[in-house]
Enzyme design. Structure first.
Site, PDB file in Angstrom:
ATOM      1  NE  ARG A  39      -4.344  -1.596   1.683  1.00 22.63           N
ATOM      2  CZ  ARG A  39      -5.400  -1.880   2.619  1.00 22.63           C
ATOM      3  NH1 ARG A  39      -5.399  -1.421   3.733  1.00 22.63           N
ATOM      4  NH2 ARG A  39      -6.364  -2.618   1.937  1.00 22.63           N
ATOM      5  CE  LYS A 200     -19.174 -19.818   6.759  1.00 23.98           C
ATOM      6  NZ  LYS A 200     -19.736 -19.161   8.061  1.00 23.98           N
ATOM      7  N   GLY A 357     -10.147 -10.064  -0.590  1.00 22.14           N
ATOM      8  CA  GLY A 357     -10.068 -11.032   0.310  1.00 22.14           C
ATOM      9  C   GLY A 357      -8.722 -11.622  -0.257  1.00 22.14           C
ATOM     10  N   GLY A 380     -12.316  -4.673   0.877  1.00 24.61           N
ATOM     11  CA  GLY A 380     -13.547  -4.376   1.153  1.00 24.61           C
ATOM     12  C   GLY A 380     -14.202  -3.390  -0.031  1.00 24.61           C
TER      13      GLY A 380
END
Length: 407
Positions: A39, A200, A357, A380
């Site tokens: 970053r 999921k 992720g 996110g």
């Protein structure tokens, strides 16, 4: 999200101006040392450009989750030092982001200087997008530059509120990210496909539904594929699946069929009786998983199928691994498909945009992190963009605010 709807640094002469730069310095730190400089490295071009052109660069960022209180171990001071090392320029750390301390430091700046203000989240007003805090931050500067796409999904004082008080621009990193995302889903070269992995369905439901509206091919991998296989009536043994999401998976499959979206599921799997590295494995058809066994990776026939599908695409969006890539040999499918996507990208046949992720880790593990067209480190914000959500930090940069702050 097209490029003509927000200002870039091409339209800013920063000389002599105080530039409030929203960065994302929320880097991982272990045992007091920064473990990943990505970053910081990606911010260097914007900071160097502003500084070299005579701007007075005031860097603001959050760090960790101090919840509106001063937490010494969440200070940006060590990160400011690392930033200075990366840009090859002296950086002054200021132990506050508001008040007299911050103002005195800013008033003392000369053209080309760079300062880093203390963690914005030490104030409760940051995450509440408090108008007074936004106004106070804005009062330090002449213009605002947002180079923190990774924080653009948050409507906070330093990401959204402050842009309502100053002429606002996208930094170079933000510009690159927005252009990459625009080329991936808003205005892509077709056919466009997506690979979505993860554990999921429930955490990726909005993402899957949005992608169905935009892509020609959607490949589902990882443990979430087990839920789809079970929804088709297959016995998936002891594989991780979400029983309560079976109807949802059927709805997604039906919707894909109605829309003419090619929904690709594993046709074979690599399975084991144990969840551990180096465990004995077997490869079976996706409809033949025996009791007591769990699917932990896509099999070679699935890899071959995805390789054929990639050859027919011009654009690919990737989010999430195809198996438990952290545990060899269950990294094979992710590695092989990622390397094929990278090969096509390097050959100029495919535009690849990845992120969110575990995706960055999986692509680094496969050795192709730098071979894709663009890999987002945004987490996110990238996921919320994939879900089709409004990103406040981007929206506030748009053309509509130019009338309020003409240059």
């Amino acid at each position: 999200m097209s490029g003509d709807s927000w200002r870039t640094l091409d339209g800013l002469d920063p000389r002599g101006k105080k530039v409030l730069l929203r960065a994302d310095l929320n880097v991982p730190v272990r045992d007091g040392k920064i473990s990943d400089l990505t970053r910081i490295e990606r911010l260097v071009p914007t900071i160097r450009e502003l500084s070299d052109k005579g701007g007075r660069v005031i860097v603001v960022s959050h760090f960790d989750r101090p919840k509106g209180k001063v937490v010494p171990e969440m200070s940006l001071e060590p990160v400011a030092k690392a930033l200075g090392d990366q840009i090859g320029h002296a950086v002054t750390f200021v132990p506050d982001c508001l008040g007299d301390t911050a103002r005195s430091a800013v008033d003392a700046m000369k053209d080309g200087d760079v300062v880093v203000l203390e963690n914005t989240r030490f104030y409760p007003g940051e995450e509440k997008n408090d108008p007074e805090m936004a106004k106070a931050l804005a009062s330090l500067a002449d213009v605002y530059v947002n180079d923190a796409f990774s924080a653009a999904h948050r409507a906070h004082a330093s990401t959204e509120g402050v842009a309502r008080h100053l002429p606002s621009f996208a930094g170079r990193l933000m510009e690159i990210e927005l252009k990459a995302l625009d080329a991936a889903l808003e205005n892509p070269d077709r056919p466009v496909g997506a690979i979505v992995g993860g554990a999921k369905v429930s955490t990726k439901l909005e993402l899957l539904e949005n992608l169905l509206e935009k892509v020609d091919m959607l490949a589902v991998g990882g443990a979430m594929a087990n839920t789809f296989l079970a929804a088709k009536g297959y016995d998936v043994g002891t594989s991780l699946k979400e029983e309560e999401m079976l109807d949802t998976a059927r709805t997604i499959m039906k919707k894909a069929e109605e829309k003419g979206c090619d929904l690709v599921l594993p046709v074979d799997v690599v399975m084991s009786e144990e969840f551990m590295a180096g465990a004995p494995t077997r490869t079976v058809s996706a409809d033949s998983i025996p009791s007591g066994w769990m699917a932990l990776d896509a099999g070679p026939e699935t890899v071959a199928l995805l390789t054929r599908k990639l050859a027919g695409l011009k654009t690919l969006v990737w989010n999430g691994p195809l198996g438990v890539f952290e545990l060899p040999p269950f990294d094979t499918a992710t590695n092989e498909v990622a390397r094929e996507a990278a090969r096509l990208t390097q050959a100029g046949k495919l535009r690849t945009v990845a992120g969110g992720g575990d995706t960055v880790s999986a692509l680094r593990h496969a050795g192709v992190l730098h071979d894709m067209s663009y890999v987002s480190s945004a987490g996110g914000a990238f996921l919320e963009w994939l879900e089709g959500k409004v990103l406040p930090g981007v929206t506030v940069l748009k053309e509509t605010l130019k009338d309020a702050f003409p240059l």
